[in-house]
Enzyme design. Structure first.
Site, PDB file in Angstrom:
ATOM      1  N   ASN A  61     -19.781  88.460  61.585  1.00  0.00           N
ATOM      2  CA  ASN A  61     -20.936  87.427  62.178  1.00  0.00           C
ATOM      3  C   ASN A  61     -22.122  88.332  61.476  1.00  0.00           C
ATOM      4  O   ASN A  61     -22.020  89.318  61.570  1.00  0.00           O
ATOM      5  CB  ASN A  61     -21.565  86.902  63.205  1.00  0.00           C
ATOM      6  CG  ASN A  61     -21.125  87.517  64.318  1.00  0.00           C
ATOM      7  OD1 ASN A  61     -20.731  88.809  64.578  1.00  0.00           O
ATOM      8  ND2 ASN A  61     -22.331  87.260  65.356  1.00  0.00           N
ATOM      9  N   ILE A  62     -22.509  87.939  60.455  1.00  0.00           N
ATOM     10  CA  ILE A  62     -24.200  89.058  59.627  1.00  0.00           C
ATOM     11  C   ILE A  62     -25.527  87.574  60.175  1.00  0.00           C
ATOM     12  O   ILE A  62     -25.658  85.576  59.462  1.00  0.00           O
ATOM     13  CB  ILE A  62     -24.316  89.050  57.868  1.00  0.00           C
ATOM     14  CG1 ILE A  62     -22.155  89.201  58.452  1.00  0.00           C
ATOM     15  CG2 ILE A  62     -25.421  89.159  57.653  1.00  0.00           C
ATOM     16  CD1 ILE A  62     -22.102  91.253  58.576  1.00  0.00           C
ATOM     17  N   GLU A  63     -26.274  88.693  61.111  1.00  0.00           N
ATOM     18  CA  GLU A  63     -27.309  87.387  61.491  1.00  0.00           C
ATOM     19  C   GLU A  63     -28.642  87.700  60.516  1.00  0.00           C
ATOM     20  O   GLU A  63     -28.419  88.328  59.688  1.00  0.00           O
ATOM     21  CB  GLU A  63     -27.528  87.141  63.044  1.00  0.00           C
ATOM     22  CG  GLU A  63     -25.981  86.824  63.678  1.00  0.00           C
ATOM     23  CD  GLU A  63     -26.889  87.201  65.103  1.00  0.00           C
ATOM     24  OE1 GLU A  63     -27.494  87.986  65.718  1.00  0.00           O
ATOM     25  OE2 GLU A  63     -25.507  86.432  65.571  1.00  0.00           O
ATOM     26  N   CYS A 118     -21.568  83.269  60.031  1.00  0.00           N
ATOM     27  CA  CYS A 118     -19.322  83.129  60.321  1.00  0.00           C
ATOM     28  C   CYS A 118     -18.851  84.302  60.313  1.00  0.00           C
ATOM     29  O   CYS A 118     -19.028  84.713  58.801  1.00  0.00           O
ATOM     30  CB  CYS A 118     -19.082  81.975  61.360  1.00  0.00           C
ATOM     31  SG  CYS A 118     -20.753  80.699  62.023  1.00  0.00           S
ATOM     32  N   GLU A 129     -15.855  84.229  60.389  1.00  0.00           N
ATOM     33  CA  GLU A 129     -15.261  83.222  59.650  1.00  0.00           C
ATOM     34  C   GLU A 129     -15.318  83.096  58.532  1.00  0.00           C
ATOM     35  O   GLU A 129     -14.648  83.175  57.542  1.00  0.00           O
ATOM     36  CB  GLU A 129     -14.824  81.559  61.201  1.00  0.00           C
ATOM     37  CG  GLU A 129     -14.217  82.161  61.806  1.00  0.00           C
ATOM     38  CD  GLU A 129     -15.209  81.873  62.848  1.00  0.00           C
ATOM     39  OE1 GLU A 129     -15.921  82.806  62.917  1.00  0.00           O
ATOM     40  OE2 GLU A 129     -15.073  81.042  63.702  1.00  0.00           O
ATOM     41  N   CYS A 177     -17.143  76.986  64.987  1.00  0.00           N
ATOM     42  CA  CYS A 177     -17.835  76.153  65.357  1.00  0.00           C
ATOM     43  C   CYS A 177     -18.391  75.213  64.311  1.00  0.00           C
ATOM     44  O   CYS A 177     -17.269  75.130  63.568  1.00  0.00           O
ATOM     45  CB  CYS A 177     -19.591  76.691  64.520  1.00  0.00           C
ATOM     46  SG  CYS A 177     -19.452  76.784  62.903  1.00  0.00           S
ATOM     47  N   CYS A 227     -17.940  76.102  60.378  1.00  0.00           N
ATOM     48  CA  CYS A 227     -16.189  77.053  60.292  1.00  0.00           C
ATOM     49  C   CYS A 227     -14.713  76.295  60.156  1.00  0.00           C
ATOM     50  O   CYS A 227     -14.281  76.461  59.366  1.00  0.00           O
ATOM     51  CB  CYS A 227     -16.270  77.995  60.970  1.00  0.00           C
ATOM     52  SG  CYS A 227     -17.738  78.899  60.919  1.00  0.00           S
TER      53      CYS A 227
HETATM   54  N1  THU Z   1     -20.393  82.745  65.909  1.00  0.00           N
HETATM   55  C1  THU Z   1     -19.561  83.471  65.102  1.00  0.00           C
HETATM   56  O1  THU Z   1     -19.810  84.070  64.134  1.00  0.00           O
HETATM   57  N2  THU Z   1     -18.138  82.441  64.536  1.00  0.00           N
HETATM   58  C2  THU Z   1     -18.237  81.626  65.697  1.00  0.00           C
HETATM   59  O2  THU Z   1     -17.066  80.866  65.750  1.00  0.00           O
HETATM   60  C3  THU Z   1     -19.217  80.446  67.118  1.00  0.00           C
HETATM   61  C4  THU Z   1     -20.402  81.787  66.531  1.00  0.00           C
HETATM   62  C5  THU Z   1     -21.671  83.266  65.154  1.00  0.00           C
HETATM   63  C6  THU Z   1     -22.665  82.899  64.579  1.00  0.00           C
HETATM   64  C7  THU Z   1     -23.506  83.770  65.137  1.00  0.00           C
HETATM   65  O3  THU Z   1     -24.050  85.115  64.680  1.00  0.00           O
HETATM   66  C8  THU Z   1     -23.419  84.678  66.970  1.00  0.00           C
HETATM   67  O4  THU Z   1     -21.675  84.285  67.050  1.00  0.00           O
HETATM   68  C9  THU Z   1     -23.954  83.282  68.120  1.00  0.00           C
HETATM   69  O5  THU Z   1     -24.041  82.090  67.882  1.00  0.00           O
END
Ligand code: THU
Length: 134
Positions: free
Chosen positions: A42-44, A53, A55, A86, A89
């Site tokens: 995941n890259i915020e 996310c 995935e 989520c 995804c």
């Molecule tokens: N996130 C994912 O990468 N995959 C998921 O299936 C659920 C959430 C990440 C998004 C965000 O960076 C962090 O988790 C918290 O929501």
């Protein structure tokens, strides 16, 4: 292909997570029909809504390299609970990967396997667009 290897790759992929805001690391590993593994994390972003996310990073990486057929995706977090994909995804997995196996891995390395269709009943897809008059 050894599913254990796919699971290990998803766990390893967490190390590249860029998640300074949530501190919630996620790693994904996507298995192609040819038994190649493509990972993502995941890259915020400070503008939170731009976060992507793990995935979707893995799936978009694969697509951008011309890969189109997949067998499974493994998803790992550090949480004691399974990290369930989520809604966004789920839609992307369904359209771009089809009814693949989705393997969830919790922070204690327990796993639970689903079919992508279990996460998205009554989906919206390309079929829905076919009846539209243009
Ligand atoms: N996130 C994912 O990468 N995959 C998921 O299936 C659920 C959430 C990440 C998004 C965000 O960076 C962090 O988790 C918290 O929501």
């Amino acid at each position: 292909m050894d599913i254990k290897n796919l699971i290990d790759k998803a766990i390893e992929a967490k190390q590249y997570s860029y998640s300074p805001y949530s501190k919630f690391r996620v790693g994904a590993a996507l298995l192609t029909l040819e038994d190649e593994i493509i990972t993502g994390s995941n890259i915020e972003n400070a503008s939170y809504g731009l976060t992507i996310c793990a995935e979707r990073v893995a799936i978009f990486k694969a697509y951008s390299e011309g890969k189109r057929k997949f067998k499974a995706i493994a998803i790992s977090s550090d949480d004691a609970n399974f990290c369930s994909p989520c809604g966004a995804c789920r839609q992307i997995i369904w359209e771009l990967c089809g009814d693949i196996d989705v393997i969830l891995i919790d922070g204690n390395k327990n796993t639970k396997t689903f079919k992508a269709s279990e996460f998205l009943p009554f989906p919206f897809g390309d079929e829905n667009l076919k009846g539209v008059k243009k």
